[in-house]
Design an enzyme around this catalytic site. Sequence first.
Site, mmCIF file in Angstrom:
data_model
loop_
_atom_site.group_PDB
_atom_site.id
_atom_site.type_symbol
_atom_site.label_atom_id
_atom_site.label_comp_id
_atom_site.label_asym_id
_atom_site.label_seq_id
_atom_site.Cartn_x
_atom_site.Cartn_y
_atom_site.Cartn_z
ATOM 1 N N ASP A 12 0.857 -1.208 0.000
ATOM 2 C CA ASP A 12 0.000 0.000 0.000
ATOM 3 C C ASP A 12 0.889 1.254 0.000
ATOM 4 O O ASP A 12 0.868 2.053 0.926
ATOM 5 C CB ASP A 12 -0.943 0.015 1.211
ATOM 6 N N HIS A 248 9.404 0.099 8.297
ATOM 7 C CA HIS A 248 9.025 -1.268 8.691
ATOM 8 C C HIS A 248 9.121 -2.258 7.528
ATOM 9 O O HIS A 248 9.701 -3.326 7.641
ATOM 10 C CB HIS A 248 7.573 -1.283 9.171
HETATM 11 O O1 RIB Z 1 2.666 -0.535 10.838
HETATM 12 C C1 RIB Z 1 3.492 -0.324 9.724
HETATM 13 C C2 RIB Z 1 2.786 -0.694 8.469
HETATM 14 O O2 RIB Z 1 1.649 0.145 8.261
HETATM 15 C C3 RIB Z 1 3.655 -0.478 7.212
HETATM 16 O O3 RIB Z 1 3.287 -1.429 6.252
HETATM 17 C C4 RIB Z 1 3.274 0.894 6.747
HETATM 18 O O4 RIB Z 1 3.441 1.047 5.328
HETATM 19 C C5 RIB Z 1 1.822 0.918 7.086
HETATM 20 O O5 RIB Z 1 1.140 0.282 6.022
HETATM 21 CA CA CA Z 2 2.819 -0.786 3.974
#
Ligand code: RIB
Ligand code: CA
Length: 331
Positions: A12, A248
């Site tokens: 996303d 992340h």
């Molecule tokens: O919590 C982190 C996640 O949430 C990552 O994938 C960031 O892109 C959001 O989608």
């Molecule tokens: Ca993400």
Amino acid sequence: MSQRHKIILDCDPGIDDAVALYFALAQPEIELLGITATFGNVPAAQAARNAIYLCTLAGRQLPVCEGVNTPTRKIGVLPDAEIHGADGLGNLPERRRDTYPPDERSAARFIVAQANAHPGEITLVAIGPLSNLTQALRLEPRLPALLKQVVVLGGSIAAPGNVSPVAESNIWYDPHAADVIFTAGFQLTMVGLDAAQHMAVPLALFERVAAQHRHPATDLLLHAARFSVDYYARLDPALARQQACLSHDVLAVMFVLRPELFSTESGRVRVATEGLAEGQTIMDRREHVLYPQAGWEEHIPRIRVCLGVDAPACLAWLESSLMGNWLPAPA
Ligand code: RIB
Ligand code: CA
């Protein structure tokens, strides 16, 4: 080179999704079959546009399939534009127009088609809500046997959540989907905030990469990283001092290639789907079950959960990869 990893990236984008995609493109060991876009940081259509834009800048015309734009059961919520920008990439000042159209297949149909074409060979790396994979599972109930493995960036076992005290964003956006996927029998690894909370990437890393590897793609990463660092600086004094942002998603790709950088445990994981704990990933870490309870039956499959990571090694790997020769000369 040993067999390359066939990967589908379900994402996303999203600033940290962009880092994960570019890291994946920089790995010779990865054969990226395609990208499926989900709602989350931005609506699904914008996620698809961003994935196409990122591939265009990187000189790649990978199939990008638009996926679902609403959660499986809960009422959808609009993303907070403060985190990834209204456009999902840190509010880019301008965009080139020479992109390409999305693939005509839906995300779910693309996943099922690829899994049937390459049985047992594909790793699905999911770095957004798990709605597309849930739709694909409905289309093809044999998917857990057809995919080699699923690596999910999401959840949290012992670390605090980032949406609520206990919920991580990707799971919280579609908790029903996550509970279906975690109990469906996939060979699945969850890379949660227990590991991802340690992946603080200094802005200086992106500055060094953009300075040494001049390219529109590295310029985009630097712009997006600046936006993300500004966001996290308002959130966390420690990240403000480091001038760093949490990135992340790249850890899910790193796990595929070098799982030895992660410490893991296996167990049954269920997801709270409502109430105060909505989106919490709950892991049964007990050796013995004295009082069996509904929802924790012995037959529920176990998954692997990452509870720690060698973050300095991952940071060095990220920088060396982005510094490498992975981009064609700018068009
Ligand atoms: O919590 C982190 C996640 O949430 C990552 O994938 C960031 O892109 C959001 O989608
Ligand atoms: Ca993400």
